[in-house]
Design a protein around this motif. Structure first.
Motif, PDB file in Angstrom:
ATOM      1  N   ASN A   1      37.953  25.892 -12.039  1.00 17.48           N
ATOM      2  CA  ASN A   1      39.145  26.698 -12.302  1.00 17.48           C
ATOM      3  C   ASN A   1      39.375  27.763 -11.239  1.00 17.48           C
ATOM      4  OD1 ASN A   1      39.885  25.442 -14.814  1.00 17.48           O
ATOM      5  ND2 ASN A   1      38.132  26.471 -15.741  1.00 17.48           N
ATOM      6  N   ASP A   2      38.719  27.613 -10.095  1.00 20.10           N
ATOM      7  CA  ASP A   2      38.847  28.532  -8.956  1.00 20.10           C
ATOM      8  C   ASP A   2      38.230  29.904  -9.229  1.00 20.10           C
ATOM      9  OD1 ASP A   2      40.111  26.504  -7.670  1.00 20.10           O
ATOM     10  OD2 ASP A   2      42.065  27.477  -7.494  1.00 20.10           O
ATOM     11  N   LYS A   3      37.357  29.988 -10.224  1.00 22.78           N
ATOM     12  CA  LYS A   3      36.615  31.224 -10.436  1.00 22.78           C
ATOM     13  C   LYS A   3      35.496  31.294  -9.402  1.00 22.78           C
ATOM     14  CE  LYS A   3      35.885  32.423 -14.681  1.00 22.78           C
ATOM     15  NZ  LYS A   3      35.308  32.484 -16.054  1.00 22.78           N
ATOM     16  N   ILE A   4      35.196  32.478  -8.912  1.00 23.42           N
ATOM     17  CA  ILE A   4      34.250  32.680  -7.816  1.00 23.42           C
ATOM     18  C   ILE A   4      33.047  33.483  -8.286  1.00 23.42           C
ATOM     19  CG2 ILE A   4      33.946  34.033  -5.674  1.00 23.42           C
ATOM     20  CD1 ILE A   4      36.716  33.102  -4.829  1.00 23.42           C
ATOM     21  N   ALA A   5      31.872  33.131  -7.768  1.00 28.00           N
ATOM     22  CA  ALA A   5      30.657  33.936  -7.959  1.00 28.00           C
ATOM     23  C   ALA A   5      30.059  34.197  -6.584  1.00 28.00           C
ATOM     24  CB  ALA A   5      29.652  33.220  -8.848  1.00 28.00           C
ATOM     25  N   LEU A   6      29.635  35.434  -6.345  1.00 30.37           N
ATOM     26  CA  LEU A   6      29.026  35.768  -5.057  1.00 30.37           C
ATOM     27  C   LEU A   6      28.171  37.021  -5.177  1.00 30.37           C
ATOM     28  CD1 LEU A   6      30.725  38.401  -3.747  1.00 30.37           C
ATOM     29  CD2 LEU A   6      32.399  36.642  -3.277  1.00 30.37           C
ATOM     30  N   TYR A   7      27.277  37.185  -4.199  1.00 33.90           N
ATOM     31  CA  TYR A   7      26.431  38.374  -4.117  1.00 33.90           C
ATOM     32  C   TYR A   7      27.137  39.465  -3.315  1.00 33.90           C
ATOM     33  CZ  TYR A   7      22.235  36.081  -5.990  1.00 33.90           C
ATOM     34  OH  TYR A   7      21.320  35.459  -6.801  1.00 33.90           O
ATOM     35  N   ALA A   8      26.919  40.723  -3.726  1.00 31.47           N
ATOM     36  CA  ALA A   8      27.568  41.872  -3.091  1.00 31.47           C
ATOM     37  C   ALA A   8      26.596  43.054  -3.043  1.00 31.47           C
ATOM     38  CB  ALA A   8      28.845  42.240  -3.851  1.00 31.47           C
ATOM     39  N   ALA A   9      27.106  44.194  -2.603  1.00 28.17           N
ATOM     40  CA  ALA A   9      26.333  45.433  -2.484  1.00 28.17           C
ATOM     41  C   ALA A   9      25.080  45.237  -1.629  1.00 28.17           C
ATOM     42  CB  ALA A   9      25.965  45.979  -3.856  1.00 28.17           C
ATOM     43  N   PRO A  10      25.231  44.967  -0.327  1.00 32.18           N
ATOM     44  CA  PRO A  10      24.067  44.763   0.546  1.00 32.18           C
ATOM     45  C   PRO A  10      23.176  45.988   0.608  1.00 32.18           C
ATOM     46  CG  PRO A  10      26.101  44.936   1.825  1.00 32.18           C
ATOM     47  CD  PRO A  10      26.502  44.843   0.405  1.00 32.18           C
ATOM     48  N   THR A  11      21.857  45.748   0.610  1.00 28.88           N
ATOM     49  CA  THR A  11      20.884  46.837   0.668  1.00 28.88           C
ATOM     50  C   THR A  11      19.656  46.375   1.442  1.00 28.88           C
ATOM     51  OG1 THR A  11      19.425  48.257  -0.662  1.00 28.88           O
ATOM     52  CG2 THR A  11      19.944  46.096  -1.564  1.00 28.88           C
ATOM     53  N   ASN A  12      18.994  47.316   2.106  1.00 29.81           N
ATOM     54  CA  ASN A  12      17.743  46.990   2.822  1.00 29.81           C
ATOM     55  C   ASN A  12      16.536  47.607   2.126  1.00 29.81           C
ATOM     56  OD1 ASN A  12      18.103  49.671   3.430  1.00 29.81           O
ATOM     57  ND2 ASN A  12      17.879  49.439   5.649  1.00 29.81           N
ATOM     58  N   ARG A  13      16.639  47.836   0.812  1.00 29.58           N
ATOM     59  CA  ARG A  13      15.540  48.482   0.088  1.00 29.58           C
ATOM     60  C   ARG A  13      14.382  47.513  -0.189  1.00 29.58           C
ATOM     61  NH1 ARG A  13      19.510  49.210  -4.996  1.00 29.58           N
ATOM     62  NH2 ARG A  13      19.060  47.317  -6.206  1.00 29.58           N
ATOM     63  N   TYR A  14      14.567  46.224   0.089  1.00 30.54           N
ATOM     64  CA  TYR A  14      13.488  45.256  -0.048  1.00 30.54           C
ATOM     65  C   TYR A  14      13.446  44.473   1.258  1.00 30.54           C
ATOM     66  CZ  TYR A  14      10.576  41.493  -2.020  1.00 30.54           C
ATOM     67  OH  TYR A  14       9.563  40.587  -2.275  1.00 30.54           O
ATOM     68  N   GLN A  15      12.575  44.885   2.172  1.00 30.24           N
ATOM     69  CA  GLN A  15      12.616  44.374   3.534  1.00 30.24           C
ATOM     70  C   GLN A  15      11.651  43.212   3.754  1.00 30.24           C
ATOM     71  OE1 GLN A  15      12.394  47.565   6.394  1.00 30.24           O
ATOM     72  NE2 GLN A  15      14.056  48.695   5.453  1.00 30.24           N
ATOM     73  N   HIS A  16      11.831  42.180   2.954  1.00 30.05           N
ATOM     74  CA  HIS A  16      11.043  40.964   3.116  1.00 30.05           C
ATOM     75  C   HIS A  16      11.486  40.213   4.373  1.00 30.05           C
ATOM     76  CE1 HIS A  16       9.346  37.088   1.016  1.00 30.05           C
ATOM     77  NE2 HIS A  16       8.598  37.502   1.994  1.00 30.05           N
ATOM     78  N   ALA A  17      12.792  40.149   4.606  1.00 32.96           N
ATOM     79  CA  ALA A  17      13.384  39.646   5.852  1.00 32.96           C
ATOM     80  C   ALA A  17      13.023  38.205   6.162  1.00 32.96           C
ATOM     81  CB  ALA A  17      12.991  40.557   7.021  1.00 32.96           C
ATOM     82  N   VAL A  18      13.013  37.331   5.154  1.00 31.81           N
ATOM     83  CA  VAL A  18      12.717  35.922   5.417  1.00 31.81           C
ATOM     84  C   VAL A  18      13.970  35.049   5.412  1.00 31.81           C
ATOM     85  CG1 VAL A  18      10.374  36.045   4.541  1.00 31.81           C
ATOM     86  CG2 VAL A  18      12.240  35.457   2.978  1.00 31.81           C
ATOM     87  N   LEU A  19      15.130  35.633   5.085  1.00 26.90           N
ATOM     88  CA  LEU A  19      16.356  34.845   4.975  1.00 26.90           C
ATOM     89  C   LEU A  19      17.355  35.201   6.071  1.00 26.90           C
ATOM     90  CD1 LEU A  19      16.871  34.942   1.105  1.00 26.90           C
ATOM     91  CD2 LEU A  19      15.543  33.332   2.471  1.00 26.90           C
ATOM     92  N   GLY A  20      16.860  35.541   7.251  1.00 27.53           N
ATOM     93  CA  GLY A  20      17.745  35.810   8.376  1.00 27.53           C
ATOM     94  C   GLY A  20      17.855  37.267   8.753  1.00 27.53           C
ATOM     95  N   ASP A  21      17.654  38.169   7.797  1.00 24.04           N
ATOM     96  CA  ASP A  21      17.673  39.600   8.067  1.00 24.04           C
ATOM     97  C   ASP A  21      16.980  40.310   6.912  1.00 24.04           C
ATOM     98  OD1 ASP A  21      19.545  39.805   5.924  1.00 24.04           O
ATOM     99  OD2 ASP A  21      21.205  39.476   7.301  1.00 24.04           O
ATOM    100  N   ASP A  22      16.946  41.651   6.952  1.00 22.09           N
ATOM    101  CA  ASP A  22      16.288  42.410   5.881  1.00 22.09           C
ATOM    102  C   ASP A  22      17.283  42.952   4.864  1.00 22.09           C
ATOM    103  OD1 ASP A  22      17.509  44.403   7.323  1.00 22.09           O
ATOM    104  OD2 ASP A  22      15.702  45.586   7.663  1.00 22.09           O
ATOM    105  N   ILE A  23      18.479  42.348   4.814  1.00 18.19           N
ATOM    106  CA  ILE A  23      19.521  42.779   3.884  1.00 18.19           C
ATOM    107  C   ILE A  23      19.557  41.825   2.692  1.00 18.19           C
ATOM    108  CG2 ILE A  23      21.964  43.269   3.581  1.00 18.19           C
ATOM    109  CD1 ILE A  23      20.566  45.134   5.517  1.00 18.19           C
TER     110      ILE A  23
END
Length: 443
Positions: free
Chosen positions: A203-225
């Motif tokens: 139905n064209d409803k969207i889900a996505l992640y927002a509010a970028p933060t670097n408070r968890y700096q694991h950094a295994v997915l391309g950056d620490d955000i």
């Protein structure tokens, strides 16, 4: 954790409007727009990474090799007139396609569009700031078209097509969600994750992640955000956020997108997420589209330890996960029971799904077989061999070499004849396994 969660649910105003125009004795009815057949590297626009009805037989499959002069970066499968079509984007930013029409794959012409307009200059159309963007396709008028991403798109994000309206949705460099097409252009300031993958339902409803933060700096997915917020957005005449799920510090959503699947008896699909904590590491959490926390699983127990959700098989109430994929770690099968996610099966098979620091989260693929079994394909740590796993119990069924070092994601599709296709891209080209239809012998 429950105290760290704030849910804002915006009630929906449901208005049913019926319009009839009567001219004399004639009634003019508004035509229903046929949804686009959208192809995505996520297997489905909701990010399922599950091929329903597919049966992989690595030992008896026909194997097709496609040599290339450029390394394949991203793959997707779609179907055209019931035949399997494989699309690849290459390291120079170009794209190619092949169709399997009962035999070996043959080249297929692609056309390129941007917001409904034909694009003739396709060279490097996908190369944005040295990040090769996964392809997004749609099938219309017996042709496969690639939707070229907008120039102002966030360079590590991925655009999406809304199947019901045919519009394009993308994350702009400033974090806005932009929806354009059919002569309209709208934006919603949502502070989206810069490398978010946009999920879209029927139905064209969207889900996505927002509010970028670097408070968890694991950094295994391309950056620490990472993300502190999960949004559900309704699109249409008015685009609006209808659900906000927000995590308080130090928790984050560790991933580029949730997985949107119907694994619960509640109305609508559920959002399956990986939540991480500096001391606890990662655990799975399932939310309703309204933002209610429905269930969560056990935490790994140590920080900087990730869980990669591969696919959800709704028919067997199973979620396939690789725990600590950089180890490699355990292959896990979760079942949802009441308000908990239980690890029903787990095994250290030495196969994995992710390369450290990569944004390619597609190196694992699930299958729901015609026999009702849940299976997954994963890759070994050196990325030169794939393995088909049974998920009940969790164990390796068969393995096969990929012909080089795997570079792309893993994709699959079932054609109209019941053939299952599985494809990977390596530094030597593309390899395809074609498995014949699985014949179920009645009892």
């Amino acid at each position: 954790m429950l105290n760290s969660l704030r849910v804002k649910h915006f009630p929906l105003l449901l208005v049913a409007i019926t319009i009839s125009t009567i001219l004399g004795c004639k009634t003019i009815k508004q035509e229903t727009v046929k949804p686009l057949s959208v192809g995505t590297f996520l297997t489905d626009t909701t990010g399922s990474k599950l091929v329903d009805g597919g049966q992989v037989d690595l030992e008896n499959a026909k194997v097709w090799n496609i040599p290339l002069d450029q390394k394949p970066q991203w793959l997707l499968y779609t179907t055209l007139n019931g035949q399997a079509v494989l699309v690849a984007t290459l390291e120079d930013g170009s794209a190619k396609a092949w169709v399997n029409n009962g035999g070996e794959p043959h080249p297929l012409e692609l056309t390129f569009q941007s917001s409904g307009k034909h694009v003739t200059e396709t060279k490097n159309a996908f190369l944005l700031n040295s990040a090769v963007v996964p392809p997004v396709t749609f099938v219309k008028n017996s042709k496969v078209h690639i939707e070229v991403p907008p120039k102002d798109m966030s360079p590590h994000s991925v655009h999406a097509l809304l199947p019901k309206s045919g519009k394009t949705a993308y994350i702009r460099k400033d974090g806005a969600l932009v929806i354009q097409g059919n002569g309209t252009n709208s934006e919603l300031m949502v502070n989206a994750l810069p490398d978010a993958r946009i999920l879209v339902d029927q139905n064209d409803k969207i889900a996505l992640y927002a509010a970028p933060t670097n408070r968890y700096q694991h950094a295994v997915l391309g950056d620490d955000i990472e993300s502190a917020r999960l949004l559900v957005i309704e699109t249409g005449t008015e685009n609006k956020v209808v659900t906000t799920i927000e995590l308080e510090s130090p928790y984050v959503f560790e991933g580029l997108a949730p997985l949107w699947a119907d694994i619960h008896e509640s109305e609508g699909r559920e959002l399956i997420t990986t939540i991480s904590h500096i001391d606890m590491g990662s655990y799975l959490a399932v939310y309703s589209e309204a933002g209610e926390l429905l269930a969560k699983g056990p935490a790994i127990g140590t920080g900087n330890r990730w869980r990669h959700v591969i696919s959800a098989d709704t028919k067997s109430n199973s979620i396939g996960v690789v725990s600590m994929p950089h180890g490699p770690g355990d292959v896990e099968r979760y079942e949802m029971k009441d308000t908990t996610l239980e690890i029903a099966q787990a095994n250290w098979t030495q196969y994995t799904s992710h390369a450290m620091h990569s944004r390619n989260l597609g190196r694992g693929l699930g299958f729901h077989t015609p026999k009702g079994e849940f299976e997954m394909v994963l890759v070994n740590p050196t990325r030169d061999t794939i393995a088909l796993h049974s998920m009940n119990p969790v164990e390796v069924i068969a393995t096969a070499p990929v012909g080089g070092e795997l570079i792309s994601n893993i994709v699959g599709v079932v054609d109209a004849g019941g053939n299952t296709f599985l494809a990977v891209g390596s530094d030597s080209g593309i390899r395809i396994w074609q498995s014949a239809p699985n014949k179920i012998i009645p009892n």
